[in-house]
Design a protein around this motif. Sequence first.
Motif, PDB file in Angstrom:
ATOM      1  N   THR A 199     -97.244 -93.537   4.349  1.00 46.01           N
ATOM      2  CA  THR A 199     -98.240 -93.852   3.337  1.00 46.01           C
ATOM      3  C   THR A 199     -99.096 -92.632   3.009  1.00 46.01           C
ATOM      4  OG1 THR A 199     -98.366 -96.097   4.241  1.00 46.01           O
ATOM      5  CG2 THR A 199    -100.129 -95.427   2.739  1.00 46.01           C
ATOM      6  N   ILE A 203     -92.637 -96.696   7.666  1.00 38.87           N
ATOM      7  CA  ILE A 203     -93.472 -96.705   6.463  1.00 38.87           C
ATOM      8  C   ILE A 203     -94.346 -95.467   6.474  1.00 38.87           C
ATOM      9  CG2 ILE A 203     -95.241 -97.947   5.165  1.00 38.87           C
ATOM     10  CD1 ILE A 203     -94.182-100.518   6.570  1.00 38.87           C
ATOM     11  N   SER A 244     -94.399-104.478  -2.083  1.00 36.36           N
ATOM     12  CA  SER A 244     -95.290-104.159  -0.973  1.00 36.36           C
ATOM     13  C   SER A 244     -94.477-103.444   0.099  1.00 36.36           C
ATOM     14  CB  SER A 244     -95.923-105.427  -0.397  1.00 36.36           C
ATOM     15  OG  SER A 244     -94.968-106.147   0.333  1.00 36.36           O
ATOM     16  N   PRO A 245     -95.149-102.706   0.998  1.00 36.23           N
ATOM     17  CA  PRO A 245     -94.430-101.986   2.031  1.00 36.23           C
ATOM     18  C   PRO A 245     -93.641-102.899   2.967  1.00 36.23           C
ATOM     19  CG  PRO A 245     -96.743-101.379   2.038  1.00 36.23           C
ATOM     20  CD  PRO A 245     -96.573-102.474   1.031  1.00 36.23           C
ATOM     21  N   ASP A 259     -95.121 -95.947   0.917  1.00 37.34           N
ATOM     22  CA  ASP A 259     -96.147 -96.829   0.352  1.00 37.34           C
ATOM     23  C   ASP A 259     -97.057 -95.985  -0.533  1.00 37.34           C
ATOM     24  OD1 ASP A 259     -98.233 -98.509  -0.254  1.00 37.34           O
ATOM     25  OD2 ASP A 259     -98.739 -98.968   1.832  1.00 37.34           O
TER      26      ASP A 259
END
Length: 109
Positions: free
Chosen positions: A18, A16, A104-105, A48
């Motif tokens: 972000t 992930i 959502s991630p 994200d």
Amino acid sequence: MNTYAVAQDEDLDAVIVTPLADLDRDVAEEIRPTLMSAAGAGRDVVVDLHAVHLIDSAGLGLLVRAHREAKRHGAQLSLAEPSRFVQTVLHTMRLDGVFSVVDSPSGPG
């Protein structure tokens, strides 16, 4: 100030990434090595976008290149929580069908 964070979600077997600011040329340039490395590792990548309100052509280009790199290595790049503006840009550029978008991630919501 850090402009991005990287985490590994073992449950999803995904990386992930972000961005913690708008995905403009400067932020895109800073996260490029990390995002491209993650995309080339053969693991799924989730970007994200919860903190990204605006995206410019450099940020969009980076996402497209990372998506292609992930696909080339048998993985998928998904976008989590894109803002309305980011969704509009993706639609306008006819890229809304290219990227998988999740709520959502941590995966489909």
